[in-house]
Design a protein around this motif. Structure first.
Motif, PDB file in Angstrom:
ATOM      1  N   GLN A 164       0.828  -1.207   0.000  1.00 17.64           N
ATOM      2  CA  GLN A 164       0.000   0.000   0.000  1.00 17.64           C
ATOM      3  C   GLN A 164       0.862   1.256   0.000  1.00 17.64           C
ATOM      4  O   GLN A 164       0.616   2.197  -0.757  1.00 17.64           O
ATOM      5  N   GLU A 165       1.904   1.279   0.831  1.00 21.51           N
ATOM      6  CA  GLU A 165       2.802   2.439   0.890  1.00 21.51           C
ATOM      7  C   GLU A 165       3.542   2.615  -0.427  1.00 21.51           C
ATOM      8  O   GLU A 165       3.676   3.726  -0.948  1.00 21.51           O
ATOM      9  N   ALA A 166       4.033   1.505  -0.986  1.00 19.44           N
ATOM     10  CA  ALA A 166       4.788   1.594  -2.235  1.00 19.44           C
ATOM     11  C   ALA A 166       3.901   2.081  -3.383  1.00 19.44           C
ATOM     12  O   ALA A 166       4.307   2.948  -4.174  1.00 19.44           O
ATOM     13  N   LEU A 167       2.682   1.559  -3.496  1.00 23.39           N
ATOM     14  CA  LEU A 167       1.785   1.993  -4.573  1.00 23.39           C
ATOM     15  C   LEU A 167       1.348   3.441  -4.393  1.00 23.39           C
ATOM     16  O   LEU A 167       1.168   4.177  -5.371  1.00 23.39           O
ATOM     17  N   THR A 168       1.169   3.859  -3.149  1.00 22.96           N
ATOM     18  CA  THR A 168       0.826   5.262  -2.903  1.00 22.96           C
ATOM     19  C   THR A 168       1.904   6.189  -3.441  1.00 22.96           C
ATOM     20  O   THR A 168       1.622   7.210  -4.091  1.00 22.96           O
ATOM     21  N   ASN A 169       3.140   5.823  -3.238  1.00 26.97           N
ATOM     22  CA  ASN A 169       4.237   6.669  -3.693  1.00 26.97           C
ATOM     23  C   ASN A 169       4.480   6.552  -5.194  1.00 26.97           C
ATOM     24  O   ASN A 169       4.966   7.486  -5.823  1.00 26.97           O
TER      25      ASN A 169
END
Length: 463
Positions: free
Chosen positions: A320-325
């Motif tokens: 989730q964090e990686a896709l957000t960025n």
């Protein structure tokens, strides 16, 4: 762990030079008395029996004294060794060391006792046992010289420490036997230290989660409920005086109840994403991929089977964090999330994929507005080119001892900046991977873009 015990002066712990002189003096002094007594006694006896002293009597006495010389020396040596608490048989020393360690309360205490026993067995001026457990712990008994003798402690091919001794002239067999037992003890000390640190991390994480919940309840849900109660009281007071105004107050109450419901839902989502229970890990990742922004494809290598809940949450939050960025900073057109479960002794199965993969394959991007903009790499985590290469090599190795979940997020965006710095986004992913006992690396993707590679063991042993 660093423990130093003062030099002892009891039996068996004397300086080696004095100890050796005393030992030899008692043995050979007693041997001289025994052989001299046998020679004199036999000479007198033969003379009395033969009636005259001749060469035969001397020869018989000399042969008899020579015959008992070696057995007498061995018996005297054992007696003196027992008196001075010296053990020359390496197997007896090892057995004595094992029995003493079994009575120890914990391995750290046993290591202190073992150092004293080893020093006594080696007849050394000083002994030190070093244990390598992330930081070097040292247990010292006596006084080490300037140039101690070093013996490595190896447990199943893995160096776990070393034994240092000074002022001893011990046989290699005894030293090797002691080193083998000390290696097992050093490994036990390392395991104990790992368990203690793991327990401390668990307690710290739990307390941090409690503080977060308290802050969210106090600053979010608490004021909302208090405002809701005040609005209800106001509506009750106006019910008789101004009934028409009550409708507006009830509408406000309904809005505040909606805010409270959202706050409660956020608290529940913060503990464990409901999507994992409703959709599973793969379904949750596909739900993340459906958000607006670049096209995100999901590739699943083989069946995932039963993944531990903690590993599921860590993988979901990191993705989730990686896709957000990726959506915020990568300027990418496509991204690929790849997940696989690798068990010990198993081969990869086929690939189930939703949509075409990103050209060149790979894994994700990190960054975030809270990091000060730009993409998030992190030199200390092996980010940048070297970190990415390390992650790719790690991801291509064989299965872990008990299996692991491998997750990668790749994009075809602008890639990492020249000067990569760590931020909240990368730290968050790293901490989640570390809490699950795994690792997270960020680096450039071959062909352009960025990749995040995560490896999470199915059974956390050493975070």
């Amino acid at each position: 762990m660093a423990v130093t015990t003062p030099p002892a002066r009891g039996p068996g712990a004397r300086p080696s030079g004095v100890h050796l002189v005393l030992n030899r003096t008692l043995v050979y002094g007693g041997l001289a008395v025994v052989t001299g007594g046998i020679y004199s006694g036999l000479t007198w006896l033969v003379t009395m029996l033969a009636g005259s002293q001749d060469a035969v009597a001397g020869l018989v006495a000399a042969l008899s004294a020579g015959a008992v010389f070696h057995p007498a020396r061995l018996r005297l040596q054992r007696g003196v060794d027992r008196l001075l608490r010296v053990e020359r048989d390496p197997y007896r020393v090892a057995d004595r060391l094992s029995r003493t360690l079994q009575e120890a309360v914990d391995p750290a205490e046993g290591l202190v006792t073992a150092a004293a026993l080893v020093r006594q067995a080696l007849r050394a001026d000083g002994v030190a046992v070093e244990v390598h457990d992330g930081h070097t712990g040292v247990v010292v008994d006596g006084e080490l010289g300037d140039r101690p003798v070093e013996t490595p402690l190896v447990w199943h091919g893995e160096p776990v420490g070393r034994l240092l001794s000074s002022g001893s002239g011990t046989s290699p067999d005894l030293l090797d036997a002691l080193a083998r037992h000390l290696a097992e003890l050093a490994h036990a000390v390392r395991l104990t230290a790992d368990v203690r640190r793991s327990r401390e991390r668990i307690l710290t994480t739990r307390e941090e989660e409690r503080r977060r919940l308290r802050r969210d309840l106090h600053d979010g849900l608490g004021p909302t409920l208090a405002s809701l109660a005040m609005t209800v009281d106001e509506a009750r007071l106006r019910l008789e005086r101004d009934p028409e105004a009550v409708e507006g107050l009830l509408i406000r109450v309904r809005d505040q109840m909606g805010v409270a419901i959202v706050d409660v839902r956020d608290l529940v989502y913060g503990l464990r994403p409901p999507a994992l229970d409703d959709l599973g890990l793969v379904g949750s990742l596909r739900a993340l991929a459906d958000a607006p922004g670049p096209r995100v494809d999901i590739a699943v290598v083989g069946p995932l089977g039963d993944v531990p809940p903690a590993v599921e949450v860590a993988a979901y939050r990191i993705a989730q964090e990686a896709l957000t960025n990726v959506r915020r900073h990568a300027q990418a057109t496509t991204a690929l999330v790849r997940v696989e479960l690798v068990l010990a002794g198993t081969d990869h199965a086929g690939v189930e994929q939703t949509g075409p993969p990103v050209s060149g394959g790979g894994s994700g991007r990190s960054g975030g507005a809270e990091d000060g903009g730009g993409e998030d790499g992190g030199g200390e985590d092996g980010g940048g080119e070297d970190g990415g290469a390390t992650g790719r090599r790690a991801a291509g190795t064989g299965a872990a001892a008990r299996g692991e979940l491998r997750l990668s997020v790749a994009d075809d965006g602008i890639g990492l900046p020249e000067r990569v710095r760590g931020g909240v986004g990368l730290v968050s992913m790293r901490e989640r991977a570390t809490e699950a006992g795994g690792s997270c690396t960020v680096g450039p993707r071959p062909g352009g873009g960025t990749e995040v590679i995560v490896r999470l063991p199915l059974e956390t042993e050493k975070p």
